[in-house]
Scaffold this motif. Structure first.
Motif, PDB file in Angstrom:
ATOM      1  N   HIS A   1       0.798  -1.291   0.030  1.00 12.95           N
ATOM      2  CA  HIS A   1       0.005   0.352  -0.318  1.00 12.95           C
ATOM      3  C   HIS A   1       0.867   0.959  -0.259  1.00 12.95           C
ATOM      4  O   HIS A   1       0.155   2.421  -0.006  1.00 12.95           O
ATOM      5  N   THR A   2       2.104   1.190  -0.046  1.00 15.58           N
ATOM      6  CA  THR A   2       2.942   2.133  -0.204  1.00 15.58           C
ATOM      7  C   THR A   2       3.189   2.532  -1.809  1.00 15.58           C
ATOM      8  O   THR A   2       4.274   1.295  -1.789  1.00 15.58           O
TER       9      THR A   2
ATOM     10  N   GLU B   1      -0.775   5.359   0.687  1.00 15.82           N
ATOM     11  CA  GLU B   1      -1.546   5.534  -0.352  1.00 15.82           C
ATOM     12  C   GLU B   1      -3.013   5.473   0.484  1.00 15.82           C
ATOM     13  O   GLU B   1      -4.023   6.626  -0.260  1.00 15.82           O
ATOM     14  N   ASP B   2      -3.616   5.499   1.170  1.00 12.92           N
ATOM     15  CA  ASP B   2      -4.397   5.604   2.309  1.00 12.92           C
ATOM     16  C   ASP B   2      -4.847   6.115   2.813  1.00 12.92           C
ATOM     17  O   ASP B   2      -5.846   7.384   2.721  1.00 12.92           O
TER      18      ASP B   2
ATOM     19  N   PHE C   1       4.697  13.530  -7.622  1.00 12.66           N
ATOM     20  CA  PHE C   1       3.503  13.504  -8.472  1.00 12.66           C
ATOM     21  C   PHE C   1       4.402  12.088  -9.457  1.00 12.66           C
ATOM     22  O   PHE C   1       3.050  11.310  -9.431  1.00 12.66           O
ATOM     23  N   HIS C   2       5.555  11.530  -9.292  1.00 14.13           N
ATOM     24  CA  HIS C   2       5.543  10.674  -9.708  1.00 14.13           C
ATOM     25  C   HIS C   2       4.859   8.616  -8.631  1.00 14.13           C
ATOM     26  O   HIS C   2       4.521   8.088  -9.283  1.00 14.13           O
ATOM     27  N   ALA C   3       4.943   9.113  -7.384  1.00 12.44           N
ATOM     28  CA  ALA C   3       4.510   8.280  -6.400  1.00 12.44           C
ATOM     29  C   ALA C   3       2.758   7.876  -6.882  1.00 12.44           C
ATOM     30  O   ALA C   3       2.104   7.411  -7.385  1.00 12.44           O
ATOM     31  N   THR C   4       2.000   9.236  -7.068  1.00 13.55           N
ATOM     32  CA  THR C   4       0.667   9.352  -6.894  1.00 13.55           C
ATOM     33  C   THR C   4       0.361  10.265  -8.528  1.00 13.55           C
ATOM     34  O   THR C   4      -0.990   9.307  -8.019  1.00 13.55           O
ATOM     35  N   GLY C   5       0.781  10.081  -9.040  1.00 12.33           N
ATOM     36  CA  GLY C   5      -0.141  10.769 -10.559  1.00 12.33           C
ATOM     37  C   GLY C   5      -0.532  12.011 -10.279  1.00 12.33           C
ATOM     38  O   GLY C   5      -1.150  12.942 -11.129  1.00 12.33           O
ATOM     39  N   ARG C   6       0.007  13.226  -8.972  1.00 11.32           N
ATOM     40  CA  ARG C   6      -1.127  14.042  -8.524  1.00 11.32           C
ATOM     41  C   ARG C   6      -0.300  14.970  -8.597  1.00 11.32           C
ATOM     42  O   ARG C   6       0.621  15.006  -7.823  1.00 11.32           O
ATOM     43  N   ARG C   7       0.140  15.656  -9.381  1.00 10.94           N
ATOM     44  CA  ARG C   7       0.696  17.722  -9.006  1.00 10.94           C
ATOM     45  C   ARG C   7       0.242  18.247  -7.949  1.00 10.94           C
ATOM     46  O   ARG C   7      -0.808  19.072  -8.517  1.00 10.94           O
ATOM     47  N   VAL C   8       0.795  18.661  -7.362  1.00 13.71           N
ATOM     48  CA  VAL C   8       0.763  19.189  -6.124  1.00 13.71           C
ATOM     49  C   VAL C   8       1.209  21.038  -6.333  1.00 13.71           C
ATOM     50  O   VAL C   8       2.641  20.486  -6.450  1.00 13.71           O
TER      51      VAL C   8
ATOM     52  N   ASP D   1       0.856  23.846  -4.547  1.00 14.65           N
ATOM     53  CA  ASP D   1       0.757  24.465  -3.382  1.00 14.65           C
ATOM     54  C   ASP D   1       1.434  23.712  -1.784  1.00 14.65           C
ATOM     55  O   ASP D   1       1.776  22.785  -1.695  1.00 14.65           O
ATOM     56  N   PHE D   2       2.252  24.560  -1.619  1.00 16.43           N
ATOM     57  CA  PHE D   2       3.316  24.143   0.094  1.00 16.43           C
ATOM     58  C   PHE D   2       2.922  24.778   0.810  1.00 16.43           C
ATOM     59  O   PHE D   2       2.149  25.648   0.765  1.00 16.43           O
ATOM     60  N   PRO D   3       2.825  24.320   1.828  1.00 16.99           N
ATOM     61  CA  PRO D   3       3.484  22.935   1.787  1.00 16.99           C
ATOM     62  C   PRO D   3       2.074  21.431   1.279  1.00 16.99           C
ATOM     63  O   PRO D   3       1.434  21.980   1.903  1.00 16.99           O
ATOM     64  N   ILE D   4       3.059  20.294   0.829  1.00 18.60           N
ATOM     65  CA  ILE D   4       2.011  19.173   0.294  1.00 18.60           C
ATOM     66  C   ILE D   4       1.721  18.635   1.913  1.00 18.60           C
ATOM     67  O   ILE D   4       2.870  17.795   1.856  1.00 18.60           O
ATOM     68  N   THR D   5       0.578  18.733   1.989  1.00 15.34           N
ATOM     69  CA  THR D   5       0.416  18.532   3.625  1.00 15.34           C
ATOM     70  C   THR D   5      -1.225  16.882   3.074  1.00 15.34           C
ATOM     71  O   THR D   5      -1.137  16.744   1.794  1.00 15.34           O
ATOM     72  N   LEU D   6      -1.538  15.840   3.587  1.00 11.34           N
ATOM     73  CA  LEU D   6      -2.179  14.571   2.928  1.00 11.34           C
ATOM     74  C   LEU D   6      -3.459  15.475   3.043  1.00 11.34           C
ATOM     75  O   LEU D   6      -3.755  14.357   1.831  1.00 11.34           O
ATOM     76  N   ASP D   7      -4.121  16.549   3.467  1.00 11.20           N
ATOM     77  CA  ASP D   7      -5.229  16.688   2.525  1.00 11.20           C
ATOM     78  C   ASP D   7      -5.109  17.050   1.026  1.00 11.20           C
ATOM     79  O   ASP D   7      -6.324  17.091   0.246  1.00 11.20           O
ATOM     80  N   LYS D   8      -4.370  17.494   0.638  1.00 14.72           N
ATOM     81  CA  LYS D   8      -3.871  17.698  -0.823  1.00 14.72           C
ATOM     82  C   LYS D   8      -3.349  16.118  -1.897  1.00 14.72           C
ATOM     83  O   LYS D   8      -3.679  17.067  -2.868  1.00 14.72           O
ATOM     84  N   LEU D   9      -3.646  15.085  -0.809  1.00 15.89           N
ATOM     85  CA  LEU D   9      -2.998  14.007  -1.355  1.00 15.89           C
ATOM     86  C   LEU D   9      -4.680  12.938  -1.943  1.00 15.89           C
ATOM     87  O   LEU D   9      -4.395  12.167  -2.284  1.00 15.89           O
ATOM     88  N   LEU D  10      -5.154  12.780  -0.464  1.00 18.64           N
ATOM     89  CA  LEU D  10      -6.484  11.688  -0.264  1.00 18.64           C
ATOM     90  C   LEU D  10      -7.128  12.142  -1.420  1.00 18.64           C
ATOM     91  O   LEU D  10      -7.606  13.579  -2.039  1.00 18.64           O
TER      92      LEU D  10
END
Length: 743
Positions: free
Chosen positions: A430-431, A615-616, A725-732, A734-743
């Motif tokens: 899941h990582t 991932e979760d 981005f490479h890990a998730t496919g999501r381009r962030v 906005d700094f800082p990259i907090t978990l709410d921006k990836l969920l």
């Protein structure tokens, strides 16, 4: 004797620091010392209608409460004065009048016999306000953005270069394009040593001030101007600084308040700020940036646009070099850069490690990574494709640039060739695992400075310059330079700094101290060497009587003939024949502008990062990082590595954690403490790998060195974001990259 330059010498000030012998600004005492406690405003904008001080003044031991109503008349409220790092505008003047211009503004100083009493007395003071509507939100006011005002200080920071080519036409014609809007939050410096000033009031009215500062002469300049004092009556001492990162470049308001109280009461006074008050002055400004890139099918970047809007105060125009970096890194023929400011009801922002670079370079490098993804190119190969040996902003060649080697060695050490380019393709259960990289760049500059070299009667070399050591290793590398120049054992060399009575040096910042003060130390020791040689020739039966200076070498505390090293004269013997007096020389080092003006000068880096993301839950952890740096001649690999590692740690912290959160309803930061202002801790940081790429530069300065304080941070935030981005496919963006921006 083996040269000391290039060796990993332990910090010469290390023992004093770890044993507690090193004294900081709040560690100095004086007879009858009084203590000041600052009272901060409770509103962001408006006026004070009344300050109720009576209850506090009734306490035994409370000496005075200074406010705008009873402060002495000062020339500084009527004249225009500047410090070495002041931006255009009118500097903040504490206790000037009843006007409130930002939340947390110092509005009173309680002075008492003890710190505890001053603090308690401050709790008894009530303040009545007439509050006005304030505005602290940058993103709500982008429509009010304007260009920075002109001023003398702006000469120290280059404006955006003029447009080249036709960006709009080239961008619209480009088959591959990317456009991104980037938001960077406010950050605060948060050095461990809080700001403090201990002002010792001498019987003759002179002041000896122990101040937390990145430049004792700058604090002296400030005090002398503000209080209309002769320079000889103000001495500022700051031998040790417990971190600063730019926050000590400008004199902070505790210095003004301590001097005011000491002169008015004719007693020594110390004023220290709290951690919460460290959030009431200076910060890395919030920015909103737009970056657009256009490229041909083979990956040639043909068009670049970089626009930035930053915040400033109502009374000064603080600005940074945010958008210039693309023109220094990539040779696109069609470019357009703009930089604007929005004045808000906050304190003036302040230079913070790699000011402008730590915000502008990440935005640029994230978009370069996005362009590589759209092109289906490896991010390193895209950068190699668009490599240039010229600074296109100035249309000048670089004095040296080993960025290709940074790419090669950094990628090799990291194992970049094993990267699967497809986002979300690398995982462990899941990582999600991501690999990202970015280029870094920072200017390599040199300024004027003076140093004194003295050979004492006991054969010791004492070198002084009024620079600072904010933890970078200045004490150590200056000792190494002096020891090598005069061929002396390092244990016989003492370097001293941090005193306005010493030969003048500029503020320590901008990664220029090694080049600036190091060059001054070198020329001062060379001048002393020439004088010692002349004295040696006058000795009775001198073996050097017929030699020329070019025929000798300084080694093992002797002057020796190059052709016959056994023919020598001891330095101690030379000074011993000087009538019992030390031999000294003071010299000034100036940049060789005639040669340097034909070249651009910069330090470069390539940073590679691995992240693991749950991932979760969207939690991000940096697990590996490599930075390869082309930084000219490395004076001390140990302290140099520490500088790069420190920058890498901060880059990770900036990318994932650091954010000063403004409550715009009150115009106040909500997390002014180290519990809620999150910074990277040991558990967040893996082993960090640093590579110093060999780079020889005979133009940048006499030592061939380039500053390393900033280059470690500029590429790291983008490398982390690109790995995410490479890990998730999501381009962030906005700094800082907090978990709410990836969920």
């Amino acid at each position: 004797m083996t040269p000391y330059i290039g060796k990993s010498i332990n910090r010469v000030d290390g023992v004093a620091k770890v044993t507690g012998k090193a004294k900081y600004a709040a560690d100095y005492f004086a007879p009858d010392l009084l203590y000041g406690w600052v009272i901060s405003s409770g509103i962001a904008k408006g006026k004070i209608t009344r300050i109720h001080t009576g209850e506090a003044l009734q306490l035994p031991g409370v000496v005075q409460v200074f406010t705008h109503e009873n402060r002495p008349n000062l020339a500084c409220f009527d004249i225009q004065y500047k410090d070495q790092d002041a931006p255009p505008g009118s500097p903040f003047r504490p206790l000037r009048d009843a006007t409130i211009t930002f939340s947390g503004q110092p509005i009173a100083l309680v002075v008492a016999e003890t710190l505890e009493l001053a603090r308690y007395a401050s709790s008894l003071i009530r303040v009545d306000y007439e509050e006005e509507e304030h505005d602290t939100a940058l993103e709500d006011n982008l429509h009010r953005a304007r260009g920075p005002k002109s001023g003398v200080a702006s000469l120290l920071k280059s404006p955006p270069p003029k447009p080249r080519g036709d960006f709009e036409r080239a961008f619209q014609a480009a088959p591959f394009r990317t456009v991104g809007e980037h938001h960077h939050s406010v950050e605060h410096h948060n050095p461990i040593e809080l700001f403090a000033s201990t002002v010792v009031y001498e019987k003759n009215g002179k002041l000896t001030i122990y101040d937390k500062t990145q430049g004792a002469p700058n604090s002296q300049l400030y005090v002398a101007q503000v209080f209309r004092l002769p320079f000889k009556d103000v001495r500022v001492i700051s031998p040790y600084v417990g971190g600063a990162f730019g926050s000590g470049l400008r004199p902070q308001y505790q210095l003004f308040l301590a001097v005011l109280a000491a002169r008015e009461l004719k007693r020594s006074v110390r004023v220290s700020l709290t951690r919460q008050q460290m959030f009431t002055f200076g910060h890395r400004p919030a920015t909103v940036q737009q970056v657009a890139l256009g490229a041909t099918a083979d990956g040639t970047i043909d068009a670049i646009r970089h626009d930035a809007i930053g915040q400033t105060s109502r009374f000064e125009d603080y600005f940074e070099i945010v958008v210039n970096w693309a023109g220094m890194l990539y040779p696109a023929p069609n470019v357009k850069f703009t930089y604007q400011l929005v004045p808000l009801d906050t304190f003036t922002p302040l230079d913070m490690r790699a000011p402008g670079g730590a915000t502008g370079v990440p935005a640029l490098e994230i978009e370069v990574d996005e362009l590589a993804h759209k092109l289906g190119m490896d991010p390193v190969e895209l950068r190699r494709k668009n490599y240039t040996d010229r600074d296109m902003n100035q249309d000048l060649p670089y004095s040296s640039k080993e960025l290709h080697e940074c790419f090669r060695q950094g990628a090799g050490r990291f194992g970049w060739a094993n990267r699967n380019p497809e986002p979300r393709s690398m995982r462990n259960g899941h990582t999600l695992i991501g690999w990202g990289m970015a280029t870094g760049i920072w200017e390599a500059t040199q300024g004027p400075a003076r140093a004194e070299a003295v050979l004492t009667v006991n054969g010791k070399l004492r070198v002084t310059s009024a620079t600072a050591d904010i933890g970078t290793g200045t004490y150590t590398i200056m000792t190494q330079i002096a020891a090598d120049t005069l061929g002396m054992p390092i244990e016989d060399v003492i370097f001293r700094l941090g005193d306005s009575d010493m030969p003048l040096a500029p503020i320590e910042g901008g990664s220029w101290t090694a080049a600036t003060v190091g060059s001054a130390v070198k020329v001062a020791c060379e001048a002393l060497g020439k004088r010692l040689f002349k004295l040696a020739q006058k000795m009775e039966n001198s073996p050097l009587a017929r030699a020329n200076f070019e025929d000798v070498v300084f080694a093992d505390a002797h002057i020796r003939l190059k052709s016959n090293p056994d023919t020598a004269v001891s330095l101690r013997d030379i000074v011993g024949l000087n009538g019992g007096r030390a031999v000294s020389e003071t010299s000034t080092s100036l940049p060789d502008t005639l040669e340097q003006r034909n070249y651009a000068r910069a330090v470069h880096s390539a940073t590679f990062v691995e992240v693991e993301i749950d991932e979760d839950f969207g939690t991000v952890r940096v697990t590996r990082a490599v930075t390869a740096v082309a930084g000219g001649r490395i004076l001390n690999p140990k302290t140099a590595r520490s500088q790069i590692v420190g920058g890498m740690v901060w880059g990770i912290s900036k990318a994932l954690e650091e954010e000063s959160v403004l409550d715009h309803q009150f115009g106040r930061f909500m997390n002014p403490n180290l519990a809620e202002y999150h910074v990277a801790v040991n558990a967040d940081i893996p082993d960090l790998d640093v590579i110093f790429v060999e780079e020889n530069d005979t133009i940048v300065n006499p030592l061939g060195v380039k500053g390393l304080g900033e280059i470690g941070i500029v590429g790291m935030p983008a490398a982390v974001a690109n790995a995410v981005f490479h890990a998730t496919g999501r381009r962030v963006r906005d700094f800082p990259i907090t978990l709410d921006k990836l969920l």
